[in-house]
Write a protein that holds these residues in place. Structure first.
Motif, short mmCIF file in Angstrom:
data_model
loop_
_atom_site.label_atom_id
_atom_site.label_comp_id
_atom_site.label_asym_id
_atom_site.label_seq_id
_atom_site.Cartn_x
_atom_site.Cartn_y
_atom_site.Cartn_z
N HIS A 172 0.83 -1.20 0.00
CA HIS A 172 0.00 0.00 0.00
C HIS A 172 0.87 1.26 0.00
O HIS A 172 0.58 2.22 -0.73
CB HIS A 172 -0.93 0.00 1.21
CG HIS A 172 -1.89 1.15 1.23
ND1 HIS A 172 -1.57 2.37 1.78
CD2 HIS A 172 -3.16 1.27 0.74
CE1 HIS A 172 -2.59 3.19 1.64
NE2 HIS A 172 -3.57 2.55 1.02
N ALA A 173 1.93 1.26 0.81
CA ALA A 173 2.83 2.41 0.83
C ALA A 173 3.46 2.63 -0.54
O ALA A 173 3.65 3.77 -0.98
CB ALA A 173 3.91 2.21 1.89
N ILE A 221 8.77 8.53 -0.84
CA ILE A 221 8.23 8.81 0.49
C ILE A 221 8.37 7.59 1.41
O ILE A 221 7.99 7.65 2.57
CB ILE A 221 6.75 9.25 0.44
CG1 ILE A 221 5.88 8.13 -0.14
CG2 ILE A 221 6.57 10.55 -0.34
CD1 ILE A 221 4.38 8.38 0.02
N MET A 222 8.93 6.49 0.87
CA MET A 222 8.94 5.24 1.62
C MET A 222 9.81 5.32 2.87
O MET A 222 9.46 4.74 3.91
CB MET A 222 9.44 4.10 0.72
CG MET A 222 9.27 2.71 1.32
SD MET A 222 7.55 2.17 1.40
CE MET A 222 7.33 1.52 -0.25
N SER A 223 10.92 6.02 2.81
CA SER A 223 11.82 6.06 3.96
C SER A 223 11.16 6.72 5.17
O SER A 223 11.27 6.23 6.29
CB SER A 223 13.11 6.80 3.60
OG SER A 223 13.93 6.00 2.77
N SER A 224 10.48 7.85 4.94
CA SER A 224 9.84 8.53 6.07
C SER A 224 8.69 7.70 6.64
O SER A 224 8.44 7.73 7.84
CB SER A 224 9.34 9.91 5.64
OG SER A 224 8.39 9.82 4.60
N ILE A 225 8.02 6.92 5.79
CA ILE A 225 6.98 6.03 6.30
C ILE A 225 7.60 4.94 7.16
O ILE A 225 7.13 4.63 8.26
CB ILE A 225 6.17 5.42 5.14
CG1 ILE A 225 5.36 6.52 4.43
CG2 ILE A 225 5.25 4.32 5.63
CD1 ILE A 225 4.61 6.05 3.19
N HIS A 226 8.69 4.36 6.69
CA HIS A 226 9.39 3.33 7.47
C HIS A 226 9.94 3.89 8.77
O HIS A 226 10.08 3.14 9.76
CB HIS A 226 10.52 2.73 6.64
CG HIS A 226 10.09 1.57 5.78
ND1 HIS A 226 10.50 0.28 6.00
CD2 HIS A 226 9.27 1.51 4.70
CE1 HIS A 226 9.96 -0.52 5.10
NE2 HIS A 226 9.21 0.21 4.29
N ALA A 227 10.26 5.16 8.80
CA ALA A 227 10.78 5.76 10.04
C ALA A 227 9.78 5.59 11.18
O ALA A 227 10.17 5.42 12.34
CB ALA A 227 11.09 7.24 9.82
N PHE A 228 8.49 5.62 10.85
CA PHE A 228 7.49 5.53 11.91
C PHE A 228 7.33 4.11 12.44
O PHE A 228 6.80 3.92 13.52
CB PHE A 228 6.15 6.10 11.42
CG PHE A 228 6.11 7.60 11.53
CD1 PHE A 228 5.58 8.21 12.65
CD2 PHE A 228 6.65 8.39 10.53
CE1 PHE A 228 5.57 9.58 12.77
CE2 PHE A 228 6.64 9.77 10.64
CZ PHE A 228 6.11 10.37 11.76
N PHE A 229 7.81 3.12 11.71
CA PHE A 229 7.92 1.78 12.27
C PHE A 229 8.94 1.80 13.41
O PHE A 229 8.71 1.26 14.49
CB PHE A 229 8.33 0.78 11.19
CG PHE A 229 8.56 -0.62 11.71
CD1 PHE A 229 7.52 -1.52 11.76
CD2 PHE A 229 9.81 -1.03 12.13
CE1 PHE A 229 7.71 -2.81 12.23
CE2 PHE A 229 10.02 -2.31 12.61
CZ PHE A 229 8.96 -3.20 12.66
#
Length: 393
Positions: free
Chosen positions: A127-128, A139-147
């Motif tokens: 989905h990301a 934008i994937m890195s900043s999304i993974h940061a929240f993991f």
């Protein structure tokens, strides 16, 4: 945002990004809660280290076993629907372990958590990837940061509950309820304003050369990340001579710098592209781990671990993003293959380090990690060059 986003609806795509970011947070927070309560679960059933090891293995096996199925489900029904279902189920599963009356049933609970997190991991990354394609820029890195942020928050929150005397039987269900609530709210915002393209190709197929290349880099990266989680504190204590408190915070330093790197990773990927970013990242990680191996004292080793976190920060996000652009392979199918290989490396890496360390010492064993990071650096160009490389918006 690109013109594609403007046609699809800027607000809707931004909402979908926020929602999937919340799911990443929930997933990381759940693992943080689980890790914090492991000692209490162990003590409650009077488990020895070997019995606990089998429990932890159950979670890893469950995650790996579910990933191929997750790829099929995400391809068949769309990652939005599967993420919306899997994330709350994963959160609820976290409430079960305190009520397991025996080691086999606790291992079964861990297996169920692994199954749910495996499905959620593939679906939320697919989905990301769809959201990233709608944005037209990384934008994937900043999304993974929240993991990673979720892991820190979940672990710290659970530790606070334990300090207040809240045991696993109350603390884990409470955390599960809160995380299920966040996941449930996020589910309403996941849908993109235009239907996702599920990609060409069957849900199940043999991996092509592009998938094999990305999978090999994921394997190397997860081997290193898994080893950092399991062995960094032991290395600092036994090989580098660090005080116990400093040794225990070694993985925290690695995680903190990884989170920082991911928060800024999107800009780096947009400027340099995936191939160059991953190549440089692998080189930094290899150098950092070599510093750890040859460090004459604990503080230099500690600094090497922190630098390694920066090095590995944007490798996996870039690889998972590229999985959605492999020609002729459905994005969810490519992602499930790459993630399954990667997580298998994360599962196998720590035991391999242990066997080599037993025979030759920890410093020699950590050379395996130096070699793995070097493979990431050297293989990035061929694995991430177009058409599997980044597209600019």
């Amino acid at each position: 945002m690109s013109e594609q986003v403007l046609r699809g609806g800027r607000a809707g795509v931004a909402r979908a990004r926020s929602a999937v970011t919340a799911v990443f947070f929930v997933t990381g927070a759940g693992l943080g809660v689980w890790a914090a309560y492991i000692p209490l679960l162990k003590a409650g059933l009077a488990l020895n280290d070997a019995e606990l090891g089998l429990v932890l293995l159950g979670m890893g096996v469950g995650a790996i076993a579910s990933m191929p199925l997750a790829g099929f489900l995400a391809h068949r029904f769309g990652p939005t629907r599967i993420t919306a279902v899997a994330a709350p189920i994963y959160a609820v599963a976290l409430a079960l372990p305190p009520f397991a009356p025996s080691q086999p049933l606790l291992a079964g609970c861990a297996f169920l958590i692994g199954l749910s997190i495996g499905v959620c991991d593939i679906a939320m990354n697919a989905h990301a990837g769809a959201v990233e394609r709608a944005y037209g820029r990384p934008i994937m890195s900043s999304i993974h940061a929240f993991f990673s942020i979720g892991g820190l928050v979940g672990g710290a929150g659970a530790a606070g509950l334990i300090a207040l005397g809240v045991g696993a039987a109350a603390g884990m269900p409470l955390a599960a309820l809160l995380l299920a609530g966040v996941a449930g709210v996020a589910a309403f915002g996941l849908a993109l304003p235009e239907p996702e393209a599920f990609g060409e190709g069957p849900a199940f197929r043999l991996p092509n050369a592009a998938v094999v290349g990305l999978g090999a880099l994921a394997l190397c990266s997860f081997i290193c990340e898994g080893a950092m989680m399991e062995w960094s504190a032991v290395f600092l204590r036994d090989a580098a001579g660090a005080p116990l408190a400093a040794a225990a915070s070694g993985y925290a330093a690695f995680s903190a710098t990884m989170t920082l790197g991911r928060l800024f990773g999107d800009r780096i990927l947009e400027r340099l592209g995936a191939a160059l970013t991953v190549g440089i990242s692998g080189a930094i990680a290899a150098f950092a781990l070599l510093v750890v191996v040859v460090a004459p004292n604990a503080w230099i080793a500690y600094g090497g671990l922190a630098l390694a976190g920066l090095g590995f920060a944007n490798v996996v996000p870039a690889l998972f993003s590229a999985a959605g652009r492999v020609p002729g392979v459905a994005p969810a199918a490519a992602l499930s293959m790459i993630a399954t290989v990667g997580y298998a490396g994360g599962l196998a890496g720590p035991p391999a380090i242990g066997f080599v360390a037993h025979a030759f010492g920890l410093r020699v064993a950590f050379l395996i990690l130096v070699a793995a990071a070097a493979i990431v650096a050297l293989g990035a160009r061929s694995a991430l060059s177009p058409p599997a490389g980044p597209r600019r918006g």
